[in-house]
Design a protein around this motif. Structure first.
Motif, PDB file in Angstrom:
ATOM      1  N   UNK A 148       0.871  -1.173   0.125  1.00  0.00           N
ATOM      2  CA  UNK A 148       0.117   0.049   0.027  1.00  0.00           C
ATOM      3  C   UNK A 148       0.751   0.942   0.029  1.00  0.00           C
ATOM      4  N   UNK A 149       1.894   1.432   0.931  1.00  0.00           N
ATOM      5  CA  UNK A 149       2.582   2.570   0.701  1.00  0.00           C
ATOM      6  C   UNK A 149       3.244   2.919  -0.553  1.00  0.00           C
ATOM      7  N   UNK A 150       3.487   1.890  -1.096  1.00  0.00           N
ATOM      8  CA  UNK A 150       4.374   2.114  -2.381  1.00  0.00           C
ATOM      9  C   UNK A 150       3.306   2.424  -3.561  1.00  0.00           C
ATOM     10  N   UNK A 151       2.081   1.604  -3.752  1.00  0.00           N
ATOM     11  CA  UNK A 151       1.138   1.933  -4.675  1.00  0.00           C
ATOM     12  C   UNK A 151       0.488   2.990  -4.474  1.00  0.00           C
ATOM     13  N   UNK A 152       0.079   3.429  -3.098  1.00  0.00           N
ATOM     14  CA  UNK A 152      -0.880   4.539  -2.942  1.00  0.00           C
ATOM     15  C   UNK A 152      -0.120   5.691  -2.954  1.00  0.00           C
ATOM     16  N   UNK A 153       1.325   5.620  -2.825  1.00  0.00           N
ATOM     17  CA  UNK A 153       2.094   7.151  -2.773  1.00  0.00           C
ATOM     18  C   UNK A 153       1.717   7.973  -3.832  1.00  0.00           C
ATOM     19  N   UNK A 154       1.571   7.617  -5.061  1.00  0.00           N
ATOM     20  CA  UNK A 154       1.018   8.277  -6.203  1.00  0.00           C
ATOM     21  C   UNK A 154      -0.176   8.216  -7.029  1.00  0.00           C
ATOM     22  N   UNK A 155      -1.076   7.080  -6.365  1.00  0.00           N
ATOM     23  CA  UNK A 155      -2.150   6.898  -6.988  1.00  0.00           C
ATOM     24  C   UNK A 155      -3.302   7.946  -7.150  1.00  0.00           C
ATOM     25  N   UNK A 156      -3.950   8.226  -8.281  1.00  0.00           N
ATOM     26  CA  UNK A 156      -4.874   9.085  -8.471  1.00  0.00           C
ATOM     27  C   UNK A 156      -6.126   8.537  -7.805  1.00  0.00           C
ATOM     28  N   UNK A 157      -6.598   7.278  -8.124  1.00  0.00           N
ATOM     29  CA  UNK A 157      -7.836   6.548  -8.216  1.00  0.00           C
ATOM     30  C   UNK A 157      -7.884   5.199  -7.500  1.00  0.00           C
ATOM     31  N   UNK A 158      -8.446   4.840  -6.800  1.00  0.00           N
ATOM     32  CA  UNK A 158      -8.529   3.418  -5.911  1.00  0.00           C
ATOM     33  C   UNK A 158      -9.915   3.081  -6.549  1.00  0.00           C
ATOM     34  N   UNK A 159      -9.879   1.799  -7.448  1.00  0.00           N
ATOM     35  CA  UNK A 159     -11.249   1.556  -7.847  1.00  0.00           C
ATOM     36  C   UNK A 159     -11.648   0.099  -7.232  1.00  0.00           C
ATOM     37  N   UNK A 160     -12.702   0.163  -6.391  1.00  0.00           N
ATOM     38  CA  UNK A 160     -12.947  -1.003  -5.627  1.00  0.00           C
ATOM     39  C   UNK A 160     -14.063  -1.658  -6.214  1.00  0.00           C
ATOM     40  N   UNK A 161     -13.864  -3.035  -6.695  1.00  0.00           N
ATOM     41  CA  UNK A 161     -14.881  -3.831  -7.575  1.00  0.00           C
ATOM     42  C   UNK A 161     -15.377  -4.501  -6.199  1.00  0.00           C
ATOM     43  N   UNK A 162     -16.510  -4.071  -5.548  1.00  0.00           N
ATOM     44  CA  UNK A 162     -17.243  -4.957  -4.308  1.00  0.00           C
ATOM     45  C   UNK A 162     -18.540  -5.264  -4.625  1.00  0.00           C
ATOM     46  N   UNK A 163     -18.857  -6.253  -5.522  1.00  0.00           N
ATOM     47  CA  UNK A 163     -19.955  -7.254  -5.895  1.00  0.00           C
ATOM     48  C   UNK A 163     -20.383  -7.650  -4.715  1.00  0.00           C
ATOM     49  N   UNK A 164     -21.740  -8.283  -4.545  1.00  0.00           N
ATOM     50  CA  UNK A 164     -22.336  -9.047  -3.430  1.00  0.00           C
ATOM     51  C   UNK A 164     -21.559 -10.244  -3.245  1.00  0.00           C
ATOM     52  N   UNK A 165     -21.681 -10.829  -2.092  1.00  0.00           N
ATOM     53  CA  UNK A 165     -20.938 -11.869  -1.540  1.00  0.00           C
ATOM     54  C   UNK A 165     -20.985 -13.161  -2.673  1.00  0.00           C
ATOM     55  N   UNK A 166     -22.428 -13.443  -2.879  1.00  0.00           N
ATOM     56  CA  UNK A 166     -22.806 -14.772  -3.532  1.00  0.00           C
ATOM     57  C   UNK A 166     -22.211 -14.604  -5.131  1.00  0.00           C
ATOM     58  N   UNK A 167     -22.436 -13.344  -5.593  1.00  0.00           N
ATOM     59  CA  UNK A 167     -22.010 -13.146  -6.870  1.00  0.00           C
ATOM     60  C   UNK A 167     -20.282 -13.395  -6.935  1.00  0.00           C
ATOM     61  N   UNK A 168     -19.692 -12.618  -6.112  1.00  0.00           N
ATOM     62  CA  UNK A 168     -18.247 -13.019  -5.930  1.00  0.00           C
ATOM     63  C   UNK A 168     -17.903 -14.407  -6.013  1.00  0.00           C
ATOM     64  N   UNK A 169     -18.407 -15.049  -4.878  1.00  0.00           N
ATOM     65  CA  UNK A 169     -18.143 -16.417  -4.825  1.00  0.00           C
ATOM     66  C   UNK A 169     -18.297 -17.410  -6.024  1.00  0.00           C
ATOM     67  N   UNK A 170     -19.538 -16.994  -6.744  1.00  0.00           N
ATOM     68  CA  UNK A 170     -19.975 -17.766  -7.813  1.00  0.00           C
ATOM     69  C   UNK A 170     -18.633 -17.540  -8.836  1.00  0.00           C
ATOM     70  N   UNK A 171     -18.372 -16.207  -9.187  1.00  0.00           N
ATOM     71  CA  UNK A 171     -17.288 -15.811 -10.092  1.00  0.00           C
ATOM     72  C   UNK A 171     -16.014 -16.674  -9.704  1.00  0.00           C
ATOM     73  N   UNK A 172     -15.779 -16.679  -8.277  1.00  0.00           N
ATOM     74  CA  UNK A 172     -14.551 -17.394  -8.416  1.00  0.00           C
ATOM     75  C   UNK A 172     -14.727 -18.842  -8.476  1.00  0.00           C
ATOM     76  N   UNK A 173     -15.665 -19.524  -8.288  1.00  0.00           N
ATOM     77  CA  UNK A 173     -15.980 -20.939  -8.433  1.00  0.00           C
ATOM     78  C   UNK A 173     -15.703 -21.160 -10.176  1.00  0.00           C
ATOM     79  N   UNK A 174     -16.476 -20.471 -10.723  1.00  0.00           N
ATOM     80  CA  UNK A 174     -16.507 -20.392 -12.109  1.00  0.00           C
ATOM     81  C   UNK A 174     -15.213 -20.065 -12.845  1.00  0.00           C
TER      82      UNK A 174
END
Length: 178
Positions: A73-99
């Motif tokens: 984090x200290x390295x990558x966020x030192x000069x970062x402009x945006x942090x894009x957080x992909x935060x879908x629901x638990x079941x969708x994320x789990x399904x995507x991981x299984x798939x």
């Protein structure tokens, strides 16, 4: 533009990061590729941080970095402009991981060139190193962590973009301009 795309394994962060890098016409940097060595061996701490530093320095004009790795984090966020957080629901994320684990295990394609690392059904479904287990274990932790990061005054220089659904993601990507 310097962007870090984060989210729980299986959320779709790599897909979003690749698309975003293409739209912004900047290099796409995959942290897993920097971390994993052959035989599913991780890169030791200082060497990993040096690899991240070098990758970001080589793309100094702009980059899209895909991955969480809290220790960076200290390295990558030192000069970062945006942090894009992909935060879908638990079941969708789990399904995507299984798939994804199923498809990768079936295809036996090397995940990061030169490593020989391929998913297997045994590793994906019957191992403590399972990406599915990792998704189950880290989903709630990641949500708490990134909600706190968004509120942290030390991160005031960062624009957080919190994507909660594929529709929000599609809209965000459609509106991103170079």
């Amino acid at each position: 533009m310097k962007v870090n795309v984060v989210g729980t394994s299986g959320s779709g962060k790599s897909t979003v990061a690749r698309q975003l890098a293409q739209k912004l016409a900047v290099p796409y940097i995959e942290m897993d590729k920097l971390y994993w060595r052959s035989g599913w061996q991780g890169t030791p701490g200082d060497e990993f941080l040096a690899r991240v530093n070098l990758a970001l320095a080589e793309a100094a004009a702009g980059w899209v970095l895909d991955g969480n790795y809290t220790r960076t984090k200290a390295i990558k966020w030192r000069e970062v402009d945006w942090v894009v957080w992909v935060d879908y629901g638990f079941f969708r994320t789990l399904w995507q991981a299984i798939r994804r684990a199923t498809l990768r295990s079936w295809r036996q394609s090397e995940l990061w060139p030169g490593t020989g690392n391929c998913e297997s059904f045994r590793r994906s479904f019957f191992s403590r190193e399972s990406i599915i287990w990792w998704t189950l274990k880290t989903y709630r932790q990641n949500r708490s962590k990134y909600l706190a990061e968004m509120q942290d005054a030390d991160n005031g220089h960062i624009r957080f973009i919190h994507l909660r659904s594929p529709a929000e993601t599609a809209s965000f990507l459609a509106n991103v301009q170079r």
